[in-house]
Design a protein around this motif. Structure first.
Motif, PDB file in Angstrom:
ATOM      1  N   ASP B  39      11.830   2.833  -0.195  1.00 25.08           N
ATOM      2  CA  ASP B  39      11.503   3.373   1.116  1.00 25.08           C
ATOM      3  C   ASP B  39      11.162   4.862   1.017  1.00 25.08           C
ATOM      4  OD1 ASP B  39      10.988   3.167   3.757  1.00 25.08           O
ATOM      5  OD2 ASP B  39      13.061   3.155   4.429  1.00 25.08           O
ATOM      6  N   SER B  40      10.428   5.328   2.003  1.00 25.05           N
ATOM      7  CA  SER B  40      10.035   6.735   2.074  1.00 25.05           C
ATOM      8  C   SER B  40       9.461   6.965   3.458  1.00 25.05           C
ATOM      9  CB  SER B  40       8.967   7.041   1.017  1.00 25.05           C
ATOM     10  OG  SER B  40       8.291   8.246   1.320  1.00 25.05           O
ATOM     11  N   HIS B  41       9.583   8.195   3.950  1.00 28.11           N
ATOM     12  CA  HIS B  41       8.944   8.508   5.230  1.00 28.11           C
ATOM     13  C   HIS B  41       7.430   8.608   5.062  1.00 28.11           C
ATOM     14  CE1 HIS B  41       8.979  12.445   3.379  1.00 28.11           C
ATOM     15  NE2 HIS B  41       8.074  12.814   4.257  1.00 28.11           N
ATOM     16  N   VAL B  42       6.966   8.699   3.802  1.00 28.17           N
ATOM     17  CA  VAL B  42       5.522   8.673   3.550  1.00 28.17           C
ATOM     18  C   VAL B  42       5.107   7.202   3.529  1.00 28.17           C
ATOM     19  CG1 VAL B  42       3.684   9.314   1.952  1.00 28.17           C
ATOM     20  CG2 VAL B  42       5.683  10.793   2.201  1.00 28.17           C
ATOM     21  N   MET B  44       2.717   5.215   3.078  1.00 32.31           N
ATOM     22  CA  MET B  44       1.971   4.513   2.042  1.00 32.31           C
ATOM     23  C   MET B  44       2.872   4.082   0.877  1.00 32.31           C
ATOM     24  SD  MET B  44      -1.392   5.834  -0.038  1.00 32.31           S
ATOM     25  CE  MET B  44      -2.509   6.258   1.280  1.00 32.31           C
ATOM     26  N   VAL B  45       3.961   4.810   0.681  1.00 26.23           N
ATOM     27  CA  VAL B  45       4.858   4.501  -0.441  1.00 26.23           C
ATOM     28  C   VAL B  45       5.513   3.131  -0.272  1.00 26.23           C
ATOM     29  CG1 VAL B  45       6.961   5.195  -1.666  1.00 26.23           C
ATOM     30  CG2 VAL B  45       5.233   6.913  -1.089  1.00 26.23           C
ATOM     31  N   ALA B 120      -3.437   6.059  -5.295  1.00 29.16           N
ATOM     32  CA  ALA B 120      -2.121   5.746  -4.734  1.00 29.16           C
ATOM     33  C   ALA B 120      -1.310   4.914  -5.721  1.00 29.16           C
ATOM     34  CB  ALA B 120      -2.277   5.002  -3.405  1.00 29.16           C
ATOM     35  N   LEU B 123       0.277   7.257  -8.257  1.00 27.31           N
ATOM     36  CA  LEU B 123       1.326   8.110  -7.690  1.00 27.31           C
ATOM     37  C   LEU B 123       2.548   7.310  -7.254  1.00 27.31           C
ATOM     38  CD1 LEU B 123      -0.949  10.534  -5.636  1.00 27.31           C
ATOM     39  CD2 LEU B 123       0.133  10.951  -7.861  1.00 27.31           C
ATOM     40  N   VAL B 124       2.338   6.130  -6.678  1.00 27.26           N
ATOM     41  CA  VAL B 124       3.492   5.320  -6.277  1.00 27.26           C
ATOM     42  C   VAL B 124       4.222   4.819  -7.529  1.00 27.26           C
ATOM     43  CG1 VAL B 124       4.256   3.235  -5.061  1.00 27.26           C
ATOM     44  CG2 VAL B 124       2.562   4.728  -4.013  1.00 27.26           C
ATOM     45  N   PHE B 127       6.393   7.579  -8.432  1.00 24.56           N
ATOM     46  CA  PHE B 127       7.525   7.625  -7.501  1.00 24.56           C
ATOM     47  C   PHE B 127       8.591   6.601  -7.897  1.00 24.56           C
ATOM     48  CE2 PHE B 127       9.518   5.807  -3.646  1.00 24.56           C
ATOM     49  CZ  PHE B 127      10.191   6.922  -3.179  1.00 24.56           C
ATOM     50  N   GLY B 130      10.509   7.788 -10.869  1.00 24.75           N
ATOM     51  CA  GLY B 130      11.474   8.821 -10.478  1.00 24.75           C
ATOM     52  C   GLY B 130      12.692   8.204  -9.809  1.00 24.75           C
ATOM     53  N   GLN B 131      12.462   7.252  -8.904  1.00 29.34           N
ATOM     54  CA  GLN B 131      13.569   6.569  -8.224  1.00 29.34           C
ATOM     55  C   GLN B 131      14.415   5.770  -9.217  1.00 29.34           C
ATOM     56  OE1 GLN B 131      13.963   8.060  -5.447  1.00 29.34           O
ATOM     57  NE2 GLN B 131      13.664   6.485  -3.895  1.00 29.34           N
TER      58      GLN B 131
END
Lengths: 337, 337
Positions: B39-42, B44-45, B120, B123-124, B127, B130-131
């Protein structure tokens, strides 16, 4: 360049030069580790990685890490690993960003993706990120590792947010602040925080360096976004107006769109995201920026962050390194004048 | 499908089904963590991440992690984090691989990059990686984190090696073995090893699960590479011959090039890396493979790894879970028959 600007520029160059000297012994170890860990029997990996790593970046982030550690006595050597890891994270991001932005140039040379292709750039970026985490693991400092892991996720999240906002005329100044914080300031923040941790800082010292890094990073990116329009071509190894051509909604654009006439808005939006926007179009848009002072107002914001960065250091006992770190903030802003 | 094949297929499906049941409680927690951390407030993620995550993958790797932990008593719950992290690493790799391979389809649906774009997807993927490290950090188990960090670097290195070898007619069987070990088997190996560590395994138990995972992963990829040519179209959610069109030097190709006539070599090399290679061309090349038994010899190799995987488990005390993990190996090979 005015005499004042030249003087200021000399001072600021001097600050970076002095930081380089002050961290020379540690940075020699960091640079050796960077070279060793970019190696692989898969030839394309070190070829591509070294092309980027040796392309003349300032290595400001790893210098900040070892400088932060030395503020608190230097610690047990973990700062070297964290500094190298921070530089790898930065370089991984550059490789992926150039693919995402379809950038042709980086630091005045063809971007790695123009030489080895997008595919290798994505994968070597992944490799550098994996190696970064391995260097962190060697420190056995799980708390500092957590700081950098959170930064890695936040940076990627910020890049996705920036991508989602590309060419979006409704992007707000608050959106922009969030993007630059996540994509740039977070790594400066983490670089300084883990440096302080590795150096043995107490809670107040860690907090001070974390705040310093965050504010410095914000100032740094704001100045970059001004230089993209103002820089004599080649200053950043990119072309003036590249952000515009990539559709990047930076603060100078956001402010001009908010305040410009309909005709001015149309001029900007016609060029935004157009890879073929001409230098004449860019010049016309810079003229609009000057009309509303959006470049200088962006620099005002950078100066406010720079002040906050210096203030964050004020809780520390006076030292040459603390003074030097305050001077480094000058550099981040003065390069725009 | 022959009656034997149908029977075997039913057995193997049953093994995965039984693994799913045996790990159900843990996997409910893993799945909840996967959803929460994507989850993310962005917006598209989570949109992009969930599109991939919920696209019907078997989640074999995280099941192996929690199964390995339960073999040794289950431990303190770290296995849940490691399992979710392993799945995130896998999904990050899929996102980047589809960009690198320019794949249109994944698991029978348009690849994420076809919906959200390459940018995307890159970059995802970053992400998610990283998570993944953030979930590992929460366990405070730096040693297990090191295993997964090493796997992340090795996987990327293997992908670069595969890229460098794309369409290279000189690629050897040893090169291929290195590629599949690095790009696929390493994550199976790490998934099982950190599961054992999180479960409280002693050194012998950890080593056994590590070896099991490695061999299972090798078998798994060899079978995948056979299915790419043999599968009824759609079995893997890809088209028959996609590896050929991408120029991938898999074992069936390498063996055929080494042993075929000049005319046969020419037929293969004409289609290798040609995105427009027709089903008729693929059929002709499969006919060459059949002439030299390169598909069945690739499966022989998969079977040898499967045997080694089962043998690795033989040092463990007998248990239902150990038997089940041995049965899971069957699945990895039988799906090719």
């Amino acid at each position: 360049m005015s005499v004042l600007a030249q003087t200021k520029s000399a001072i600021s160059a001097n600050a970076i030069e002095r930081l380089l000297q002050a961290t020379e012994a540690d940075m020699a170890k960091v640079n050796a580790m960077i070279l060793a860990r970019a190696d692989s029997h898969v030839e394309m990996v070190p070829e591509l990685a070294r092309y980027l790593i040796e392309s003349g970046g300032k290595r400001l982030r790893p210098m900040l890490t070892v400088a932060a550690a030395s503020l608190f006595g230097g610690g047990t050597g973990s700062a070297i690993n964290f500094a190298a890891a921070v530089e790898f994270m930065h370089n991984a991001t550059l490789l992926h960003d150039d693919v995402v932005d379809e950038s042709d140039m980086r630091r005045g040379k063809p971007a790695a993706r123009m030489v080895w292709g997008n595919q290798a750039s994505v994968l070597v970026g992944d490799f550098l990120l994996g190696q970064a985490f391995m260097m962190m693991v060697e420190t056995k400092d799980i708390e500092a590792l957590g700081v950098l892991a959170a930064a890695a996720a936040a940076m990627a999240e910020g890049e996705v947010f920036q991508l989602a906002k590309t060419g979006d005329l409704e992007t707000s100044a608050a959106d922009y602040a969030e993007v630059i914080r996540a994509k740039t300031a977070t790594l400066f923040e983490a670089a300084c925080e883990v440096g302080a941790m590795a150096g043995g800082a107490d809670e107040a010292g860690r907090k001070a360096l974390k705040a310093y890094g965050l504010e410095l990073g914000n100032a740094f990116q704001l100045v970059d976004d001004v230089l993209d329009y103002r820089g004599e071509s080649g200053t950043l190894g990119k072309n003036t107006g590249d952000d515009l051509r990539e559709g990047k909604m930076t603060l100078p654009v956001i402010l001009a769109l908010a305040e410009g006439t309909e005709a001015e808005q149309a001029t900007i939006s016609a060029a935004l995201g157009d890879v073929d926007a001409t230098p004449a179009q860019v010049a016309e848009i810079v003229a609009i920026f000057e009309r509303y002072n959006t470049l200088s107002r962006t620099l005002d914001k950078a100066n406010a962050h720079a002040r906050a960065a210096r203030e964050a250091l004020s809780v520390l006992p006076p030292s040459d390194m603390a003074t030097l770190l305050a001077d480094v903030v000058e550099f981040s802003v003065l390069r725009a004048y």
